[in-house]
Write a protein that holds these residues in place. Structure first.
Motif, PDB file in Angstrom:
ATOM      1  N   PHE A   1      40.399  32.395  53.261  1.00  0.00           N
ATOM      2  CA  PHE A   1      41.187  33.416  53.948  1.00  0.00           C
ATOM      3  C   PHE A   1      42.665  33.312  53.584  1.00  0.00           C
ATOM      4  CE2 PHE A   1      37.399  32.789  56.482  1.00  0.00           C
ATOM      5  CZ  PHE A   1      37.015  34.084  56.785  1.00  0.00           C
ATOM      6  N   GLN A   2      43.402  34.383  53.935  1.00  0.00           N
ATOM      7  CA  GLN A   2      44.820  34.465  53.611  1.00  0.00           C
ATOM      8  C   GLN A   2      45.630  33.382  54.316  1.00  0.00           C
ATOM      9  OE1 GLN A   2      46.475  38.316  54.301  1.00  0.00           O
ATOM     10  NE2 GLN A   2      48.564  37.719  53.818  1.00  0.00           N
ATOM     11  N   ASP A   3      45.356  33.175  55.598  1.00  0.00           N
ATOM     12  CA  ASP A   3      46.120  32.208  56.381  1.00  0.00           C
ATOM     13  C   ASP A   3      45.224  31.023  56.716  1.00  0.00           C
ATOM     14  OD1 ASP A   3      47.714  30.775  58.027  1.00  0.00           O
ATOM     15  OD2 ASP A   3      47.781  32.228  59.664  1.00  0.00           O
ATOM     16  N   PRO A   4      45.378  29.911  55.996  1.00  0.00           N
ATOM     17  CA  PRO A   4      44.484  28.771  56.242  1.00  0.00           C
ATOM     18  C   PRO A   4      44.684  28.152  57.618  1.00  0.00           C
ATOM     19  CG  PRO A   4      46.267  28.137  54.758  1.00  0.00           C
ATOM     20  CD  PRO A   4      46.365  29.618  54.937  1.00  0.00           C
ATOM     21  N   TYR A   5      45.879  28.305  58.187  1.00  0.00           N
ATOM     22  CA  TYR A   5      46.115  27.675  59.492  1.00  0.00           C
ATOM     23  C   TYR A   5      45.237  28.304  60.568  1.00  0.00           C
ATOM     24  CZ  TYR A   5      48.615  25.222  63.171  1.00  0.00           C
ATOM     25  OH  TYR A   5      48.933  24.402  64.212  1.00  0.00           O
ATOM     26  N   SER A   6      45.035  29.623  60.495  1.00  0.00           N
ATOM     27  CA  SER A   6      44.209  30.289  61.507  1.00  0.00           C
ATOM     28  C   SER A   6      42.721  30.168  61.199  1.00  0.00           C
ATOM     29  CB  SER A   6      44.591  31.771  61.611  1.00  0.00           C
ATOM     30  OG  SER A   6      44.359  32.439  60.384  1.00  0.00           O
ATOM     31  N   SER A   7      42.353  29.785  59.981  1.00  0.00           N
ATOM     32  CA  SER A   7      40.929  29.663  59.644  1.00  0.00           C
ATOM     33  C   SER A   7      40.428  28.224  59.743  1.00  0.00           C
ATOM     34  CB  SER A   7      40.670  30.199  58.230  1.00  0.00           C
ATOM     35  OG  SER A   7      41.400  29.469  57.270  1.00  0.00           O
TER      36      SER A   7
ATOM     37  N   ARG B   1      44.738  24.063  50.126  1.00  0.00           N
ATOM     38  CA  ARG B   1      43.853  23.178  49.357  1.00  0.00           C
ATOM     39  C   ARG B   1      42.646  22.771  50.197  1.00  0.00           C
ATOM     40  NH1 ARG B   1      46.299  20.518  44.753  1.00  0.00           N
ATOM     41  NH2 ARG B   1      48.427  21.282  44.447  1.00  0.00           N
ATOM     42  N   VAL B   2      42.877  22.498  51.470  1.00  0.00           N
ATOM     43  CA  VAL B   2      41.772  22.130  52.364  1.00  0.00           C
ATOM     44  C   VAL B   2      40.821  23.316  52.538  1.00  0.00           C
ATOM     45  CG1 VAL B   2      41.176  21.459  54.720  1.00  0.00           C
ATOM     46  CG2 VAL B   2      43.093  20.362  53.568  1.00  0.00           C
ATOM     47  N   ALA B   3      41.384  24.528  52.694  1.00  0.00           N
ATOM     48  CA  ALA B   3      40.545  25.722  52.845  1.00  0.00           C
ATOM     49  C   ALA B   3      39.684  25.945  51.609  1.00  0.00           C
ATOM     50  CB  ALA B   3      41.418  26.938  53.124  1.00  0.00           C
ATOM     51  N   ILE B   4      40.252  25.714  50.434  1.00  0.00           N
ATOM     52  CA  ILE B   4      39.483  25.853  49.194  1.00  0.00           C
ATOM     53  C   ILE B   4      38.414  24.773  49.121  1.00  0.00           C
ATOM     54  CG2 ILE B   4      39.624  25.699  46.679  1.00  0.00           C
ATOM     55  CD1 ILE B   4      42.404  26.999  46.888  1.00  0.00           C
ATOM     56  N   ALA B   5      38.766  23.543  49.503  1.00  0.00           N
ATOM     57  CA  ALA B   5      37.783  22.451  49.498  1.00  0.00           C
ATOM     58  C   ALA B   5      36.618  22.773  50.418  1.00  0.00           C
ATOM     59  CB  ALA B   5      38.455  21.147  49.923  1.00  0.00           C
ATOM     60  N   ARG B   6      36.913  23.324  51.577  1.00  0.00           N
ATOM     61  CA  ARG B   6      35.858  23.680  52.537  1.00  0.00           C
ATOM     62  C   ARG B   6      34.938  24.750  51.971  1.00  0.00           C
ATOM     63  NH1 ARG B   6      34.688  23.835  58.108  1.00  0.00           N
ATOM     64  NH2 ARG B   6      33.850  25.839  58.777  1.00  0.00           N
ATOM     65  N   ALA B   7      35.519  25.697  51.219  1.00  0.00           N
ATOM     66  CA  ALA B   7      34.705  26.768  50.653  1.00  0.00           C
ATOM     67  C   ALA B   7      33.842  26.289  49.490  1.00  0.00           C
ATOM     68  CB  ALA B   7      35.610  27.914  50.187  1.00  0.00           C
ATOM     69  N   VAL B   8      34.342  25.305  48.735  1.00  0.00           N
ATOM     70  CA  VAL B   8      33.671  24.906  47.487  1.00  0.00           C
ATOM     71  C   VAL B   8      32.778  23.691  47.666  1.00  0.00           C
ATOM     72  CG1 VAL B   8      34.130  24.158  45.092  1.00  0.00           C
ATOM     73  CG2 VAL B   8      35.556  25.909  46.138  1.00  0.00           C
ATOM     74  N   VAL B   9      32.939  22.950  48.786  1.00  0.00           N
ATOM     75  CA  VAL B   9      32.240  21.673  48.933  1.00  0.00           C
ATOM     76  C   VAL B   9      30.731  21.818  48.845  1.00  0.00           C
ATOM     77  CG1 VAL B   9      32.121  21.761  51.460  1.00  0.00           C
ATOM     78  CG2 VAL B   9      32.212  19.541  50.296  1.00  0.00           C
ATOM     79  N   ARG B  10      30.199  22.959  49.212  1.00  0.00           N
ATOM     80  CA  ARG B  10      28.745  23.141  49.197  1.00  0.00           C
ATOM     81  C   ARG B  10      28.263  23.705  47.862  1.00  0.00           C
ATOM     82  NH1 ARG B  10      25.471  24.113  54.653  1.00  0.00           N
ATOM     83  NH2 ARG B  10      23.379  23.820  53.801  1.00  0.00           N
ATOM     84  N   ARG B  11      29.145  23.787  46.907  1.00  0.00           N
ATOM     85  CA  ARG B  11      28.829  24.296  45.559  1.00  0.00           C
ATOM     86  C   ARG B  11      28.230  25.704  45.628  1.00  0.00           C
ATOM     87  NH1 ARG B  11      31.504  20.263  45.289  1.00  0.00           N
ATOM     88  NH2 ARG B  11      31.014  18.377  44.098  1.00  0.00           N
ATOM     89  N   PRO B  12      28.950  26.644  46.223  1.00  0.00           N
ATOM     90  CA  PRO B  12      28.427  28.009  46.331  1.00  0.00           C
ATOM     91  C   PRO B  12      28.443  28.702  44.976  1.00  0.00           C
ATOM     92  CG  PRO B  12      30.702  27.966  47.030  1.00  0.00           C
ATOM     93  CD  PRO B  12      30.315  26.534  46.772  1.00  0.00           C
ATOM     94  N   ARG B  13      27.700  29.780  44.868  1.00  0.00           N
ATOM     95  CA  ARG B  13      27.683  30.555  43.630  1.00  0.00           C
ATOM     96  C   ARG B  13      28.663  31.726  43.681  1.00  0.00           C
ATOM     97  NH1 ARG B  13      21.567  31.972  42.634  1.00  0.00           N
ATOM     98  NH2 ARG B  13      22.402  32.685  40.625  1.00  0.00           N
ATOM     99  N   LEU B  14      29.175  32.053  44.893  1.00  0.00           N
ATOM    100  CA  LEU B  14      30.154  33.123  45.045  1.00  0.00           C
ATOM    101  C   LEU B  14      31.215  32.687  46.045  1.00  0.00           C
ATOM    102  CD1 LEU B  14      31.103  36.116  44.658  1.00  0.00           C
ATOM    103  CD2 LEU B  14      29.695  36.672  46.655  1.00  0.00           C
TER     104      LEU B  14
END
Length: 559
Positions: free
Chosen positions: A370-376, A433-446
């Motif tokens: 998301f745009q604002d990692p603090y709120s997500s 960086r944490v928001a990206i890590a959370r999104a990618v940690v499960r190795r998604p395809r999208l």
């Protein structure tokens, strides 16, 4: 532009500001001047002290920030010599300020008319009828339709660009000598940015108002400012004429700042013959218009029959103005919004009414930044818990989850100790960086990235974009990248989709869209924001995209 080197409007000398009387300095021996009619830009990374130094001109620094040394003079009067009453009279009448987020600076409990009249009542001797006439004239001047209706409207009824126009009207009504603009267009799309800045320059030129503009958008600084001040860690490292500083920067920090600007790069090729990973067909989204507490009016169509395909490992960028439907499209694909009509397919399987294994597979393989990692990010969870939460239900035991979290932190450039911190203990770049890590940690395809770098300064944005490109290359996920920053899109995307009013007006390979746009709307979008291209001296020069179509803007830039 009229400048008198003997009598500057603003004269700041050896200004030092610190936390309390013994804490660290946040502004260290800063000296600069602003002359009548001049536009001076202050640039630097977050934490460089540029906003605190600017707020000191109005006496608006935090109570914990104390002046240790130096002086601030406006119109030849030292701020220290002014009583609280005189200081309040100066704000608004002689010095006005436009803040970064107009929604937080406009009072949500007052109509627009009352707020605008309040400024005039405080800082002018006009009667009620004269104030109303002046307000209506200014609202028309800033490009708002039906000024009479605007008087009785509330801030939440307007878009971000319209609210920023209202803020400009409020600040310019008393005709101040100095306008301080703190990141006035950060959250606005390309064409609205241009319109707001052109309006600001036009209004200040009419009244001979000087402008101190704080920004991390170097393209806008190059376009609109006469002089630039570069700050780093509370100090001014370089200042001078804008074109001179940008073309041939003398300080290493300035060169680093300019080197961090997004530029077009080669991106990995994508097999266009491959079957789509994600596909939407005839996507329609309608939002009901509320006309009462329990009644709804006519529905507003946000998306009009969108057809879109994203192939494996492809980065598809969606650009367009505010209200074009690009964020709605991303949220529908992420299944955060339910479409009114149309079909969503993942690996050729329909997802709309999916249940069981098909639905679980899609949820695991589709993640969003998301745009604002603090709120997500959940403020009650540590970084490690927040990232680890995404791994629930994947069959890993507690030790394996911990190891995967630490591995992911290392991948995004954060030390293992960050796992025990909370989101409020991190900077904006670290939270992203944490928001990206959370999104990618499960190795998604999208991965769907919705304006992931719009709130970051130049160097942090460059780091996050490099990180994102590296992770995308390493893990091979496809990406729907939503952005209003065309320079960022030009750096990352394989393919670009241009949206306007809920429809796709043009799409194609990145280079074709940027170099040979076919749709008139795409051309207007590309022409709205200038580009900065490198010079042999380590600097940049201002260049308008499709310059032959932008003669008017070029003439203004040279004026």
């Amino acid at each position: 532009m009229t400048t008198d080197p003997v009598c500057p409007l603003v004269d700041v000398r050896e200004l030092s500001l610190g936390i309390g009387t013994t804490g660290r300095l946040v502004v260290d021996r800063v000296s600069f001047q602003v002359h009548p009619g001049e536009i001076v830009a202050v640039v630097g990374e977050s934490g460089s002290g540029k906003t605190i130094a600017a707020r000191a001109l109005l006496g608006l620094t935090h109570p914990a920030i104390r002046r240790r040394n130096g002086s601030v003079q406006i119109d030849g009067r030292d701020l220290d010599s002014l009583s609280p009453r005189e200081l309040r009279a100066m704000r608004g009448a002689r010095v006005g300020m436009v803040f970064q987020e107009p929604m937080t600076s406009l009072n949500p409990s007052m109509t627009i008319g009352r707020q605008l009249e309040e400024a005039l009542a405080l800082h002018s001797g006009l009667g009620g009828t004269e104030r109303r006439t002046a307000i209506l004239s200014m609202l028309a001047r800033v490009g708002l339709d039906n000024p009479e209706r605007v008087l009785h409207a509330w801030p939440h009824e307007f878009s971000g660009g319209m609210r920023q126009r209202i803020m400009l009207a409020a600040v310019m009504l008393p005709r101040p000598s100095l306008l301080v603009a703190d990141e006035p267009t950060t959250a606005l799309d390309a064409m609205v940015q241009r319109d707001v800045l052109e309006l600001m320059v036009s209004l200040t030129a009419e009244h001979g108002t000087a402008v101190l503009m704080i920004s991390h958008d170097l393209a806008m600084v190059a376009r609109y400012s006469h002089r630039v001040i570069v700050m780093c860690r509370g100090e001014i490292v370089e200042q001078g004429p804008t074109q001179q500083i940008l073309r041939a920067p003398a300080h290493a920090y300035t060169r680093t700042l300019l080197g961090a600007m997004p530029r077009r790069r080669l991106v990995p090729a994508v097999d266009q013959a491959a079957a789509p990973l994600v596909e939407v067909r005839g996507l329609v989204v309608d939002f009901g218009a509320r006309v009462g507490l329990f009644r709804r009016g006519m529905a507003k169509r946000a998306l009009h029959g969108i057809d879109l395909a994203i192939r494996p490992r492809e980065v598809v960028a969606v650009v367009g103005g505010s209200g074009s439907g690009k964020t709605t499209l991303g949220r529908v694909i992420a299944r955060l919004l339910k479409p009114s009509a149309g079909q969503l397919l993942f690996d050729g399987q329909p997802v709309d009414e999916a249940r069981g294994a098909v639905w679980n597979d899609y949820r695991r393989n589709c993640q969003m930044v998301f745009q604002d990692p603090y709120s997500s990010l959940d403020p009650r969870m540590t970084v490690g818990q927040g990232i680890g939460e995404a791994l629930y239900g994947c069959g890993l035991d507690r030790a394996a989850v911990r190891n995967r979290v630490l591995e992911m932190l290392e991948e995004v450039g954060l030390e293992a100790a960050y796992a025990n911190r909370y989101p409020h203990e991190l900077s904006g770049g670290q939270r992203q960086r944490v928001a990206i890590a959370r999104a990618v940690v499960r190795r998604p395809r999208l991965v769907i990235a919705d304006e992931p770098v719009s709130a970051l300064d130049t160097t942090v944005r460059a780091q996050i974009l490099d990180l994102f490109a590296e992770l995308q290359s390493r893990h091979g996920f496809a990406c729907l990248f939503i952005s209003h920053d065309l320079a960022v899109v030009e750096q990352l995307a394989n393919r670009v989709i241009v949206m306007d009013q809920g429809q796709i007006v043009e799409q194609g390979p990145r280079d074709r869209i940027f170099d040979h746009p076919a749709a008139p709307y795409t051309r207007r979008l590309l022409q709205a924001i200038p580009a900065l291209e490198p010079t042999p001296t380590g600097g940049v020069r201002l260049r308008w995209r499709h310059e032959a179509l932008h003669d008017h803007a070029v003439r203004q830039a040279r004026a």
